[in-house]
Design an enzyme around this catalytic site. Sequence first.
Site, mmCIF file in Angstrom:
data_model
loop_
_atom_site.group_PDB
_atom_site.id
_atom_site.type_symbol
_atom_site.label_atom_id
_atom_site.label_comp_id
_atom_site.label_asym_id
_atom_site.label_seq_id
_atom_site.Cartn_x
_atom_site.Cartn_y
_atom_site.Cartn_z
ATOM 1 N N ILE A 299 48.906 45.308 47.572
ATOM 2 C CA ILE A 299 48.390 44.090 46.944
ATOM 3 C C ILE A 299 47.462 43.364 47.920
ATOM 4 C CG2 ILE A 299 49.013 41.842 45.971
ATOM 5 C CD1 ILE A 299 51.754 43.095 45.240
ATOM 6 N N GLN A 302 44.092 45.086 48.242
ATOM 7 C CA GLN A 302 43.253 44.844 47.071
ATOM 8 C C GLN A 302 42.706 43.419 47.076
ATOM 9 O OE1 GLN A 302 41.923 46.570 44.634
ATOM 10 N NE2 GLN A 302 41.121 44.756 43.573
ATOM 11 N N GLU A 303 43.531 42.468 47.489
ATOM 12 C CA GLU A 303 43.134 41.068 47.450
ATOM 13 C C GLU A 303 42.161 40.690 48.566
ATOM 14 O OE1 GLU A 303 43.627 38.925 45.228
ATOM 15 O OE2 GLU A 303 45.351 39.549 44.055
ATOM 16 N N SER A 304 42.410 41.172 49.776
ATOM 17 C CA SER A 304 41.636 40.671 50.932
ATOM 18 C C SER A 304 41.160 41.743 51.895
ATOM 19 C CB SER A 304 42.489 39.679 51.714
ATOM 20 O OG SER A 304 43.565 40.369 52.376
#
Length: 478
Positions: A299, A302-304
């Site tokens: 996660i 994917q986010e940062s």
Amino acid sequence: MIRRTTALLYLIFALFVAACGNGALPFPTPAQHDLVVLTRSGPLSYQASEDNTASGLEHDLIEAFAQELGVGVSYRVVEPGEFETQLRQGDYHLAAAWLSPHNEASLQGSAPIFLTRDVLMQHEASLPLSRPEQLAGQTVHALAGTRQAATLRQLARKIPDLRVVEVATGDILQLLEALGERKVDYVAMDARLEDIANQFVPNLRNTLPLTEEQPIIWQFGPHPNAELAARANAFIERVQHDGTLARIEERYFGHVRRLTQADVVKFLGEIETTLPKFRRFFESAEALTGIDWRLTAAIAYQESHWDPNATSPTNVRGIMMLTEDTADHLGVSNRLNARESIIAGARYLVQLKEALDPEIGEPDRTWLALSAYNLGPGNAGASRRLARELGANPNQWYEMKRILPLLAQRKYYERVKGSRARGGEAVILVENIRSYYDILQRHENPWQPPTAKPRQSDKPAGETPSGKKPRHKGGKKK
């Protein structure tokens, strides 16, 4: 009296044998017999995980069939080199190992389930082949006991000096990793595996089909149970038309085409260079929440892209890209603190999962919670209401993948008194996270509580000091 009893017992036994057929196992029943399934390890057939659960396209299909019969399943997992021998022995109800019809008429198979073909995989830096005749003088590897091994043996009768090596242990991904490291030159595999393989070994390519399309079936062996075969064929026909098979396929193939080769190469590099800086925080989050640290890491990537200082134009910040409201709700004092952000992100995912209907099972529960992580609980709830309005199942990710993008259209989000949302982006986010999570599960070991973690001197042979899984080698050559 004794003679009469003995005669009666012989009669019962004779009737039992006649009913079962010559050597056939009795029909599985809830009270007495499990469904005995012969299989072998592989992404399409059967894979055991670290928590002693199993997965695989055919595994899930078998479980659905057993549920219909109301019985349990007993899996017999054999090595590739032993599979042909075990197949002919027939002491099983059915064999599910991504098989095509056997050339021996005595081995009865089911109706076709899928269609596929054999292909040749090679390293991207090697010269592409366009004709099978170009394999003259080359060495090609395949797993023993597979359709690909039989295909290569047939080709070797026609192509001069084609050398076939049948690998008797391991699985196809280990063999492909050896190809990616250029320890072998060519590997024959099933075409259905190509997208999955490219997630783990991105420097491969398929340039040469070796066969036409062939069916994938279940084998009932040399002593089939006629009633079971009839029930299995009826089941296959039903799941091909009622969406069951499509939903199972989505679990394994629905996300594997999202990442490009460049995406995978970059991610593998970041696993080596950036992940070690934050791994202890991801593991701490698992200790506190129970969420697999590799999922939280997926996660975060994917986010940062594992950047603790990441900031979006809408002021979503940190390695887990938390909104200000979410951070306040979770008691985060500094969103740019990597440890705080990671633990908060894992806690938030737990809350989103717990907020879903209790009847939703895994892995749908996790994928639906991840879409809510992106959209927010309000928009996620609107998407579920919209699904019900449109006759879709809001508890299945397979169904919600086509519903979520509709939230961008006024006629749909107003229908459920929602607001405009980028549901299509949520689908992409979830699918990417699934791929990153698959890759991390392949390359990184699960977290273990400190009391269970072995000392450095006690580490099993082959485990690296960093806790990473060792790079897999190719199987042993015959």
